[in-house]
Design a protein around this motif. Sequence first.
Motif, mmCIF file in Angstrom:
data_model
loop_
_atom_site.group_PDB
_atom_site.id
_atom_site.type_symbol
_atom_site.label_atom_id
_atom_site.label_comp_id
_atom_site.label_asym_id
_atom_site.label_seq_id
_atom_site.Cartn_x
_atom_site.Cartn_y
_atom_site.Cartn_z
ATOM 1 N N VAL A 46 -57.957 11.993 -25.396
ATOM 2 C CA VAL A 46 -58.910 12.855 -26.098
ATOM 3 C C VAL A 46 -58.374 13.079 -27.506
ATOM 4 O O VAL A 46 -57.250 13.542 -27.674
ATOM 5 N N TYR A 47 -59.174 12.705 -28.488
ATOM 6 C CA TYR A 47 -58.747 12.994 -29.846
ATOM 7 C C TYR A 47 -59.706 13.970 -30.481
ATOM 8 O O TYR A 47 -60.906 13.873 -30.335
ATOM 9 N N LEU A 48 -59.109 14.951 -31.147
ATOM 10 C CA LEU A 48 -59.874 16.051 -31.723
ATOM 11 C C LEU A 48 -59.530 16.198 -33.194
ATOM 12 O O LEU A 48 -58.361 16.156 -33.565
ATOM 13 N N HIS A 49 -60.551 16.414 -33.982
ATOM 14 C CA HIS A 49 -60.337 16.692 -35.399
ATOM 15 C C HIS A 49 -59.966 18.159 -35.528
ATOM 16 O O HIS A 49 -60.528 19.015 -34.860
ATOM 17 N N HIS A 54 -55.836 25.716 -38.244
ATOM 18 C CA HIS A 54 -56.373 25.958 -36.896
ATOM 19 C C HIS A 54 -55.314 25.820 -35.805
ATOM 20 O O HIS A 54 -55.611 25.436 -34.674
ATOM 21 N N ARG A 55 -54.108 26.162 -36.138
ATOM 22 C CA ARG A 55 -52.982 26.057 -35.193
ATOM 23 C C ARG A 55 -53.245 26.836 -33.900
ATOM 24 O O ARG A 55 -52.977 26.347 -32.804
ATOM 25 N N ASP A 56 -53.783 28.048 -34.026
ATOM 26 C CA ASP A 56 -54.034 28.868 -32.842
ATOM 27 C C ASP A 56 -55.078 28.217 -31.933
ATOM 28 O O ASP A 56 -54.947 28.235 -30.709
ATOM 29 N N LEU A 78 -53.772 14.475 -25.196
ATOM 30 C CA LEU A 78 -54.485 14.966 -26.374
ATOM 31 C C LEU A 78 -53.879 14.393 -27.639
ATOM 32 O O LEU A 78 -52.670 14.223 -27.741
ATOM 33 N N LEU A 79 -54.747 14.126 -28.590
ATOM 34 C CA LEU A 79 -54.324 13.686 -29.920
ATOM 35 C C LEU A 79 -55.123 14.511 -30.914
ATOM 36 O O LEU A 79 -56.351 14.421 -30.951
ATOM 37 N N PHE A 80 -54.434 15.341 -31.677
ATOM 38 C CA PHE A 80 -55.094 16.121 -32.720
ATOM 39 C C PHE A 80 -54.954 15.369 -34.031
ATOM 40 O O PHE A 80 -53.866 15.002 -34.449
ATOM 41 N N ILE A 81 -56.085 15.146 -34.693
ATOM 42 C CA ILE A 81 -56.093 14.525 -36.001
ATOM 43 C C ILE A 81 -56.251 15.663 -37.006
ATOM 44 O O ILE A 81 -57.288 16.306 -37.074
#
Length: 82
Positions: A46-49, A54-56, A78-81
Amino acid sequence: KDFRKWFDERPGADSSKMQSSIHPLFPGYVIENPDLCKGENVDVLVYLHSAVEHRDSRRKIRESWGSTRTFVDIRLKLLFIV
């Protein structure tokens, strides 16, 4: 019903067809990171922009539905972009 069995047998789950680095919806957009899942068996990536501030929100996702403990039979990463 065995969720793992359902997941593996769902339509489109043929892993031999998923070896392409071409994004299915954005064919001109490629994230080159061959080590992202190295040494891991991952069923769902799952990759999320996100944005730096938006650390919290990212922490809340990791602690809730994005936790590795949420799904018993599915290996989620998870992969946060940012």
